[in-house]
Write a protein that holds these residues in place. Structure first.
Motif, PDB file in Angstrom:
ATOM      1  N   ASN A   1      -7.809  -5.490   2.782  1.00 55.81           N
ATOM      2  CA  ASN A   1      -8.599  -4.418   2.803  1.00 55.81           C
ATOM      3  C   ASN A   1      -8.496  -3.913   1.376  1.00 55.81           C
ATOM      4  OD1 ASN A   1     -10.529  -3.086   4.211  1.00 55.81           O
ATOM      5  ND2 ASN A   1      -9.264  -1.458   5.087  1.00 55.81           N
ATOM      6  N   HIS A   2      -8.799  -4.488   0.367  1.00 59.20           N
ATOM      7  CA  HIS A   2      -8.859  -3.980  -1.151  1.00 59.20           C
ATOM      8  C   HIS A   2     -10.070  -4.388  -1.557  1.00 59.20           C
ATOM      9  CE1 HIS A   2      -4.061  -4.322  -1.458  1.00 59.20           C
ATOM     10  NE2 HIS A   2      -4.468  -3.359  -0.686  1.00 59.20           N
ATOM     11  N   VAL A   3     -10.347  -3.480  -2.290  1.00 60.44           N
ATOM     12  CA  VAL A   3     -11.783  -3.821  -3.273  1.00 60.44           C
ATOM     13  C   VAL A   3     -11.572  -4.032  -4.449  1.00 60.44           C
ATOM     14  CG1 VAL A   3     -14.180  -3.033  -3.684  1.00 60.44           C
ATOM     15  CG2 VAL A   3     -13.323  -2.801  -1.260  1.00 60.44           C
ATOM     16  N   LEU A   4     -11.804  -4.966  -5.394  1.00 59.70           N
ATOM     17  CA  LEU A   4     -11.524  -5.166  -6.583  1.00 59.70           C
ATOM     18  C   LEU A   4     -12.734  -4.815  -7.372  1.00 59.70           C
ATOM     19  CD1 LEU A   4      -9.416  -8.218  -6.544  1.00 59.70           C
ATOM     20  CD2 LEU A   4      -8.646  -6.013  -6.343  1.00 59.70           C
TER      21      LEU A   4
ATOM     22  N   ASP B   1       0.725  -1.045   0.201  1.00 57.83           N
ATOM     23  CA  ASP B   1      -0.046  -0.147   0.079  1.00 57.83           C
ATOM     24  C   ASP B   1       0.886   1.249   0.085  1.00 57.83           C
ATOM     25  OD1 ASP B   1      -2.277  -1.354  -0.005  1.00 57.83           O
ATOM     26  OD2 ASP B   1      -3.201  -1.090   2.080  1.00 57.83           O
ATOM     27  N   PHE B   2       2.012   1.386   0.544  1.00 59.19           N
ATOM     28  CA  PHE B   2       2.752   2.404   0.636  1.00 59.19           C
ATOM     29  C   PHE B   2       3.334   2.655  -0.658  1.00 59.19           C
ATOM     30  CE2 PHE B   2       7.348   3.920   0.695  1.00 59.19           C
ATOM     31  CZ  PHE B   2       7.263   5.102   1.292  1.00 59.19           C
ATOM     32  N   PHE B   3       3.733   1.675  -1.498  1.00 53.07           N
ATOM     33  CA  PHE B   3       4.117   2.068  -2.851  1.00 53.07           C
ATOM     34  C   PHE B   3       3.115   2.252  -3.706  1.00 53.07           C
ATOM     35  CE2 PHE B   3       7.072  -1.169  -1.038  1.00 53.07           C
ATOM     36  CZ  PHE B   3       8.244  -0.412  -1.154  1.00 53.07           C
TER      37      PHE B   3
ATOM     38  N   ARG C   1      -8.449  -1.337  -8.319  1.00 58.56           N
ATOM     39  CA  ARG C   1      -8.155  -1.932  -7.067  1.00 58.56           C
ATOM     40  C   ARG C   1      -8.477  -0.683  -6.133  1.00 58.56           C
ATOM     41  NH1 ARG C   1      -5.323  -6.231  -4.702  1.00 58.56           N
ATOM     42  NH2 ARG C   1      -4.882  -7.080  -6.848  1.00 58.56           N
ATOM     43  N   LEU C   2      -9.199  -0.612  -5.376  1.00 53.17           N
ATOM     44  CA  LEU C   2      -9.505   0.353  -4.346  1.00 53.17           C
ATOM     45  C   LEU C   2      -8.688  -0.126  -3.138  1.00 53.17           C
ATOM     46  CD1 LEU C   2     -12.984   1.722  -4.410  1.00 53.17           C
ATOM     47  CD2 LEU C   2     -11.066   2.773  -5.558  1.00 53.17           C
ATOM     48  N   ARG C   3      -7.562   0.473  -2.676  1.00 52.02           N
ATOM     49  CA  ARG C   3      -6.744   0.232  -1.425  1.00 52.02           C
ATOM     50  C   ARG C   3      -7.512   0.981  -0.303  1.00 52.02           C
ATOM     51  NH1 ARG C   3      -1.661  -2.276  -2.481  1.00 52.02           N
ATOM     52  NH2 ARG C   3      -1.501  -2.527  -4.898  1.00 52.02           N
TER      53      ARG C   3
ATOM     54  N   ASN D   1     -11.904   7.928   5.854  1.00 46.68           N
ATOM     55  CA  ASN D   1     -13.220   7.679   6.001  1.00 46.68           C
ATOM     56  C   ASN D   1     -13.370   6.223   5.236  1.00 46.68           C
ATOM     57  OD1 ASN D   1     -14.331   9.688   7.534  1.00 46.68           O
ATOM     58  ND2 ASN D   1     -14.340  10.848   5.809  1.00 46.68           N
ATOM     59  N   ALA D   2     -12.513   5.214   5.423  1.00 44.50           N
ATOM     60  CA  ALA D   2     -12.697   3.963   4.466  1.00 44.50           C
ATOM     61  C   ALA D   2     -13.800   3.153   4.860  1.00 44.50           C
ATOM     62  CB  ALA D   2     -11.245   3.045   4.652  1.00 44.50           C
ATOM     63  N   GLY D   3     -14.294   3.131   5.918  1.00 44.47           N
ATOM     64  CA  GLY D   3     -15.704   2.399   5.960  1.00 44.47           C
ATOM     65  C   GLY D   3     -16.676   3.027   5.416  1.00 44.47           C
ATOM     66  N   ASP D   4     -16.977   4.541   5.473  1.00 39.38           N
ATOM     67  CA  ASP D   4     -17.787   5.028   4.507  1.00 39.38           C
ATOM     68  C   ASP D   4     -17.717   4.426   3.000  1.00 39.38           C
ATOM     69  OD1 ASP D   4     -18.964   5.901   7.063  1.00 39.38           O
ATOM     70  OD2 ASP D   4     -17.952   7.663   6.816  1.00 39.38           O
ATOM     71  N   LEU D   5     -16.389   4.771   2.655  1.00 44.49           N
ATOM     72  CA  LEU D   5     -16.296   4.345   1.333  1.00 44.49           C
ATOM     73  C   LEU D   5     -16.687   3.128   0.854  1.00 44.49           C
ATOM     74  CD1 LEU D   5     -14.890   5.317  -1.459  1.00 44.49           C
ATOM     75  CD2 LEU D   5     -12.669   4.543  -0.522  1.00 44.49           C
ATOM     76  N   LEU D   6     -16.298   2.039   1.711  1.00 45.92           N
ATOM     77  CA  LEU D   6     -16.580   0.959   1.360  1.00 45.92           C
ATOM     78  C   LEU D   6     -18.041   0.653   1.318  1.00 45.92           C
ATOM     79  CD1 LEU D   6     -16.152  -2.223   1.053  1.00 45.92           C
ATOM     80  CD2 LEU D   6     -15.915  -2.355   3.462  1.00 45.92           C
TER      81      LEU D   6
END
Length: 241
Positions: A115-118, A75-77, A128-130, A136-141
């Motif tokens: 914790n990625h969404v494809l 995720d850092f890269f 790929r959504l990291r 607000n990652a929970g809201d994004l999901l």
């Protein structure tokens, strides 16, 4: 109204990269001792190398470094080349120059252990959504799953009423029940369906647990396609307790 999510720094992933680099440094320090080059003079010495535990450290250093840098630190890269903002609109999402309409999504899969969404479109390309890269990652999901699920639900119901089996990766859905490994689990035989989180060290596995006729089945949620749609269908069809 469009909802915007700002890019955030993935601290955990960054620390994993640092840990991996430290493991490589330790490996190099041990390899240089035989030629009398001491880059960790107070820790890696000839006496340490002769210790029976040193061989374990030597063989584990590189695998640990690869795991930390390439897996936990990916995720850092990705953060280095990720746009500053992600926008979720009424009809789709925009990430930099890439736009994906919700109506074009044919598959959504949540990789829980990363914790990625494809999101796979009709053109076969996958976005790929990291989630750990966004505020607000929970809201994004929830926003993405709700929007994509709403579009897919109508097509799934149409196919079910036509007598088709709708594939959800590891599970299939029919008007009569669920299909798992070629076996039909009738709605009337299902006692409970729940989600379960199993932690093993640094990893957390998410399972969908189905109890039917006294038999328990555990399905890896990362292997379920379009899970929001599947769960919505299950809520409509499971017998009331």
């Amino acid at each position: 109204m469009p909802i915007r999510h700002a890019r955030i720094f993935p601290r955990y992933s960054f620390y994993c990269v640092l840990g991996g680099l430290a493991a490589i440094y330790v490996f190099c320090a041990m390899m240089l001792v035989p030629v009398k080059v001491y880059i960790l003079p107070y820790l890696i010495t000839p006496d340490f190398i002769r210790h029976k535990g040193a061989i374990v450290v030597l063989f584990l250093a590189i695998p640990c470094a690869i795991y930390l840098i390439c897996w936990k630190g990916s995720d850092f890269f990705a953060w280095l080349r990720t746009p500053q903002q992600l926008t979720v609109g009424d009809r789709g999402l925009q990430l930099g120059e890439r736009t994906l309409a919700f109506a074009e999504v044919t598959r959504i899969r949540h990789r829980h252990n990363r914790n990625h969404v494809l999101l796979t479109g009709r053109d076969g390309k996958t976005l790929r959504l990291r989630l750990d890269l966004w505020d607000n990652a929970g809201d994004l999901l929830c926003e993405v799953e709700e929007a994509v699920g709403e579009v897919m639900a109508h097509d799934v119901e149409r196919r079910l009423h036509a007598g088709e089996t709708v594939k959800f990766g590891a599970l299939g859905l029919q008007a009569e029940g669920l299909m798992h490994k070629g076996q039909l689990i009738a709605w009337s035989s299902i006692d409970t369906i729940r989600t379960q989180s199993d932690e093993d060290g640094m990893e957390a596995d998410e399972h969908l647990v189905i109890v039917a006729n006294g038999k328990t089945r555990k399905i890896d949620r990362s292997k379920i396609d379009n899970e929001p749609v599947l769960l919505a269908c299950l809520m409509q069809r499971l017998p009331a307790n």
